[in-house]
Scaffold this motif. Structure first.
Motif, PDB file in Angstrom:
ATOM      1  N   GLU A  53    -109.555  77.972  88.275  1.00 42.57           N
ATOM      2  CA  GLU A  53    -110.204  76.993  87.408  1.00 42.57           C
ATOM      3  C   GLU A  53    -110.832  77.592  86.161  1.00 42.57           C
ATOM      4  O   GLU A  53    -111.374  76.867  85.333  1.00 42.57           O
ATOM      5  CB  GLU A  53    -111.229  76.187  88.207  1.00 42.57           C
ATOM      6  N   ALA A  54    -110.769  78.936  86.011  1.00 44.01           N
ATOM      7  CA  ALA A  54    -111.334  79.552  84.811  1.00 44.01           C
ATOM      8  C   ALA A  54    -110.561  79.059  83.592  1.00 44.01           C
ATOM      9  O   ALA A  54    -109.341  78.972  83.627  1.00 44.01           O
ATOM     10  CB  ALA A  54    -111.233  81.068  84.922  1.00 44.01           C
ATOM     11  N   SER A  55    -111.272  78.718  82.533  1.00 48.90           N
ATOM     12  CA  SER A  55    -110.569  78.288  81.318  1.00 48.90           C
ATOM     13  C   SER A  55    -111.341  78.792  80.108  1.00 48.90           C
ATOM     14  O   SER A  55    -112.419  79.363  80.221  1.00 48.90           O
ATOM     15  CB  SER A  55    -110.439  76.765  81.277  1.00 48.90           C
ATOM     16  N   GLY A  56    -110.759  78.596  78.922  1.00 49.10           N
ATOM     17  CA  GLY A  56    -111.344  79.168  77.716  1.00 49.10           C
ATOM     18  C   GLY A  56    -110.852  80.595  77.569  1.00 49.10           C
ATOM     19  O   GLY A  56    -109.746  80.926  77.990  1.00 49.10           O
ATOM     20  N   LEU A  57    -111.700  81.461  77.011  1.00 48.13           N
ATOM     21  CA  LEU A  57    -111.295  82.858  76.862  1.00 48.13           C
ATOM     22  C   LEU A  57    -111.537  83.594  78.174  1.00 48.13           C
ATOM     23  O   LEU A  57    -112.674  83.756  78.608  1.00 48.13           O
ATOM     24  CB  LEU A  57    -112.096  83.513  75.736  1.00 48.13           C
ATOM     25  N   VAL A  58    -110.476  84.026  78.812  1.00 48.02           N
ATOM     26  CA  VAL A  58    -110.602  84.705  80.105  1.00 48.02           C
ATOM     27  C   VAL A  58    -110.312  86.191  79.913  1.00 48.02           C
ATOM     28  O   VAL A  58    -109.247  86.573  79.438  1.00 48.02           O
ATOM     29  CB  VAL A  58    -109.628  84.087  81.142  1.00 48.02           C
ATOM     30  N   ARG A  59    -111.304  87.014  80.263  1.00 46.46           N
ATOM     31  CA  ARG A  59    -111.148  88.461  80.108  1.00 46.46           C
ATOM     32  C   ARG A  59    -110.492  89.042  81.356  1.00 46.46           C
ATOM     33  O   ARG A  59    -110.872  88.693  82.487  1.00 46.46           O
ATOM     34  CB  ARG A  59    -112.524  89.117  79.888  1.00 46.46           C
ATOM     35  N   ILE A  60    -109.525  89.904  81.157  1.00 45.11           N
ATOM     36  CA  ILE A  60    -108.818  90.509  82.295  1.00 45.11           C
ATOM     37  C   ILE A  60    -109.471  91.840  82.615  1.00 45.11           C
ATOM     38  O   ILE A  60    -109.403  92.794  81.834  1.00 45.11           O
ATOM     39  CB  ILE A  60    -107.329  90.706  81.955  1.00 45.11           C
ATOM     40  N   VAL A  61    -110.156  91.877  83.735  1.00 42.85           N
ATOM     41  CA  VAL A  61    -110.833  93.113  84.152  1.00 42.85           C
ATOM     42  C   VAL A  61    -110.530  93.373  85.625  1.00 42.85           C
ATOM     43  O   VAL A  61    -110.286  92.439  86.396  1.00 42.85           O
ATOM     44  CB  VAL A  61    -112.369  93.026  83.964  1.00 42.85           C
ATOM     45  N   ALA A  62    -110.563  94.632  85.991  1.00 48.64           N
ATOM     46  CA  ALA A  62    -110.302  95.000  87.386  1.00 48.64           C
ATOM     47  C   ALA A  62    -111.485  94.585  88.256  1.00 48.64           C
ATOM     48  O   ALA A  62    -112.644  94.784  87.883  1.00 48.64           O
ATOM     49  CB  ALA A  62    -110.084  96.505  87.483  1.00 48.64           C
ATOM     50  N   VAL A 118    -103.989  95.156  85.582  1.00 47.25           N
ATOM     51  CA  VAL A 118    -105.271  94.851  84.919  1.00 47.25           C
ATOM     52  C   VAL A 118    -105.750  96.007  84.038  1.00 47.25           C
ATOM     53  O   VAL A 118    -106.552  95.796  83.125  1.00 47.25           O
ATOM     54  CB  VAL A 118    -106.375  94.458  85.940  1.00 47.25           C
ATOM     55  N   ALA A 119    -105.246  97.234  84.298  1.00 47.01           N
ATOM     56  CA  ALA A 119    -105.628  98.368  83.443  1.00 47.01           C
ATOM     57  C   ALA A 119    -104.898  98.299  82.102  1.00 47.01           C
ATOM     58  O   ALA A 119    -105.446  98.676  81.066  1.00 47.01           O
ATOM     59  CB  ALA A 119    -105.311  99.687  84.149  1.00 47.01           C
ATOM     60  N   GLU A 120    -103.653  97.828  82.126  1.00 53.54           N
ATOM     61  CA  GLU A 120    -102.859  97.721  80.896  1.00 53.54           C
ATOM     62  C   GLU A 120    -102.150  96.356  80.866  1.00 53.54           C
ATOM     63  O   GLU A 120    -100.925  96.279  81.031  1.00 53.54           O
ATOM     64  CB  GLU A 120    -101.804  98.826  80.832  1.00 53.54           C
ATOM     65  N   PRO A 121    -102.921  95.285  80.688  1.00 54.77           N
ATOM     66  CA  PRO A 121    -102.317  93.954  80.820  1.00 54.77           C
ATOM     67  C   PRO A 121    -101.215  93.661  79.800  1.00 54.77           C
ATOM     68  O   PRO A 121    -100.232  92.992  80.126  1.00 54.77           O
ATOM     69  CB  PRO A 121    -103.503  93.000  80.651  1.00 54.77           C
ATOM     70  N   GLU A 129    -103.155  91.637  73.967  1.00 56.10           N
ATOM     71  CA  GLU A 129    -103.393  92.996  73.460  1.00 56.10           C
ATOM     72  C   GLU A 129    -104.866  93.378  73.611  1.00 56.10           C
ATOM     73  O   GLU A 129    -105.195  94.530  73.852  1.00 56.10           O
ATOM     74  CB  GLU A 129    -102.986  93.098  71.981  1.00 56.10           C
ATOM     75  N   ALA A 130    -105.752  92.385  73.477  1.00 56.19           N
ATOM     76  CA  ALA A 130    -107.187  92.646  73.615  1.00 56.19           C
ATOM     77  C   ALA A 130    -107.683  92.331  75.032  1.00 56.19           C
ATOM     78  O   ALA A 130    -108.883  92.372  75.297  1.00 56.19           O
ATOM     79  CB  ALA A 130    -107.960  91.815  72.597  1.00 56.19           C
ATOM     80  N   ALA A 131    -106.755  91.997  75.931  1.00 61.43           N
ATOM     81  CA  ALA A 131    -107.087  91.659  77.326  1.00 61.43           C
ATOM     82  C   ALA A 131    -108.019  90.450  77.430  1.00 61.43           C
ATOM     83  O   ALA A 131    -108.769  90.317  78.386  1.00 61.43           O
ATOM     84  CB  ALA A 131    -107.683  92.862  78.058  1.00 61.43           C
ATOM     85  N   VAL A 132    -107.975  89.595  76.427  1.00 62.18           N
ATOM     86  CA  VAL A 132    -108.755  88.345  76.467  1.00 62.18           C
ATOM     87  C   VAL A 132    -107.783  87.202  76.152  1.00 62.18           C
ATOM     88  O   VAL A 132    -107.324  87.058  75.027  1.00 62.18           O
ATOM     89  CB  VAL A 132    -109.910  88.351  75.437  1.00 62.18           C
ATOM     90  N   VAL A 133    -107.478  86.408  77.168  1.00 60.72           N
ATOM     91  CA  VAL A 133    -106.431  85.398  77.016  1.00 60.72           C
ATOM     92  C   VAL A 133    -107.056  84.006  76.940  1.00 60.72           C
ATOM     93  O   VAL A 133    -107.817  83.622  77.834  1.00 60.72           O
ATOM     94  CB  VAL A 133    -105.448  85.468  78.212  1.00 60.72           C
ATOM     95  N   ARG A 170     -91.571  95.661  91.473  1.00 60.15           N
ATOM     96  CA  ARG A 170     -92.862  95.855  92.157  1.00 60.15           C
ATOM     97  C   ARG A 170     -93.902  96.301  91.133  1.00 60.15           C
ATOM     98  O   ARG A 170     -93.652  97.214  90.347  1.00 60.15           O
ATOM     99  CB  ARG A 170     -92.731  96.901  93.258  1.00 60.15           C
ATOM    100  N   VAL A 171     -95.048  95.639  91.161  1.00 53.30           N
ATOM    101  CA  VAL A 171     -96.139  95.940  90.229  1.00 53.30           C
ATOM    102  C   VAL A 171     -97.433  96.065  91.022  1.00 53.30           C
ATOM    103  O   VAL A 171     -97.693  95.255  91.919  1.00 53.30           O
ATOM    104  CB  VAL A 171     -96.285  94.811  89.172  1.00 53.30           C
ATOM    105  N   ARG A 172     -98.236  97.068  90.682  1.00 53.69           N
ATOM    106  CA  ARG A 172     -99.550  97.193  91.327  1.00 53.69           C
ATOM    107  C   ARG A 172    -100.574  96.402  90.513  1.00 53.69           C
ATOM    108  O   ARG A 172    -100.608  96.506  89.271  1.00 53.69           O
ATOM    109  CB  ARG A 172     -99.976  98.655  91.397  1.00 53.69           C
TER     110      ARG A 172
END
Ligand code: ZN
Length: 343
Positions: A296-305, A252-255, A276-280, A245-247
């Motif tokens: 459909e997001a593509s390219g550099l996708v930033r992981i933010v809450a 998104v706080a520690e991807p 590591e930089a939360a940008v995939v 189980r993951v919240r």
């Protein structure tokens, strides 16, 4: 409704061998590893599916349980931006999985409906001898899916699938069919965030002009669904498969930390570039269904809450949702009175 799948790629057809008048994809001989994201909808699962699917050797397929419905309806888009029924990636996989064969979508949808009746679900959860009356349906259901996922792994040269169907009974069905090495990833998100996402109107592009918004669900219904689906994800996941189980909020706080943990749980030795930089850096993923923005997001996708619900979910709706889902909120360590973000 039927659709004919003629082989699209000869090298994939060559990986089948005759078996008692039918064909069997070689990879289907071993159990196919599939990480099933379970829980309720609007938990950020599309983003997490695609982050995990960016690891080498892993394929993100989105809510692939709905593939037959999507192909029959001819009214939705794949994550690549093509109409689902025109997507070359899925057409190639289906052609390799079912060379020269037709899939009767109506028959398969009816089979799943039988397997998901309350009586069948009780049998699926109980397991053992209780599965006997379901044996034929489970065999046919599992074989069709195993051939499809096997063809996808072959096509991508991958070792594991990530599916974000969420509906907990899908993971249960795959596990009980005996053809999959299922790992259940139960994704939980604050019920107020889920309620906000599900009750607001959101553009949902379709191939035709009909139904241009996702279905809106009332606050009370969504609160009930949040509780029921999470309970079912926990019961069925713990009984039938390795369970984690993951919240969403923790992920998104520690991807980087959670991506590593989930991949290790799935038995996959790989890492996601940029995590590591939360940008995939994300390629197009052929995810079925799913959140229309995230898929459909593509390219550099930033992981933010996504915390818009804290500001925008009406106070009355927040209170109702909090009261109706309080036991689950406490169980999953969410505050009953969430802090407002500073302006
Ligand atoms: Zn596609």
């Amino acid at each position: 409704m039927k659709r004919d799948y003629t082989p699209a790629r000869k090298n994939l057809v060559a990986t089948t061998l005759p078996l008692s008048g039918s064909t069997l994809i070689l990879r289907a001989v071993t159990r196919i590893r599939i990480l099933c994201i379970t829980g309720v909808g609007r938990t950020g699962s599309t983003l997490i599916d695609r982050v995990l699917g960016s690891a080498p050797g892993v394929v993100a397929v989105g809510e692939s349980r709905a593939l037959w419905v999507r192909l029959r309806g001819r009214n939705s888009f794949c994550g690549c931006g093509e109409p689902q029924h025109d997507c070359g990636w899925w057409t190639a996989a289906l052609g390799a999985a079912f060379p020269g064969q037709e899939i009767d979508f109506d028959t398969e949808i009816a089979r799943e409906r039988r397997l998901m009746s309350p009586k069948s679900v009780a049998r699926l959860i109980a397991g053992g001898r209780w599965l006997r009356p379901l044996r034929e349906d489970l065999r046919a259901y599992g074989e069709l899916r195993a051939r499809l996922y096997g063809a996808i792994l072959e096509q991508e040269g991958a070792r594991a699938i990530v599916d974000s169907t969420k509906f907990p009974l899908y993971a249960l069905l795959l596990a009980r069919s005996g053809k999959f090495d299922v790992r259940a990833l139960h994704l939980v998100r604050d019920s107020r965030a889920v309620g906000y996402a599900r009750t607001k109107l959101r553009a949902n592009p379709k191939v035709t002009d009909a139904a241009t918004t996702q279905m809106r669900v009332g606050v009370t219904t969504m609160a009930w669904r949040w509780t029921a689906y999470n309970a079912l994800a926990e019961v069925s996941g713990r009984r039938t498969a390795p369970y984690l189980r993951v919240r969403y909020e923790d992920f998104v706080a520690e991807p980087a930390r959670w991506t590593a943990r989930v991949l290790a749980f799935a038995g996959i030795e790989a890492s996601v570039p940029g995590i590591e930089a939360a940008v995939v850096p994300m390629a197009r993923h052929h995810v079925v269904g799913s959140n229309p923005v995230a898929r459909e997001a593509s390219g550099l996708v930033r992981i933010v809450a996504d915390t818009a619900w804290l500001r925008e979910f009406p106070r009355r709706s927040k209170v109702v949702t909090t009261i109706l889902t309080a036991p689950g909120l406490l169980q999953y360590r969410y505050p009953l009175r969430p802090r407002q973000p500073r302006p």
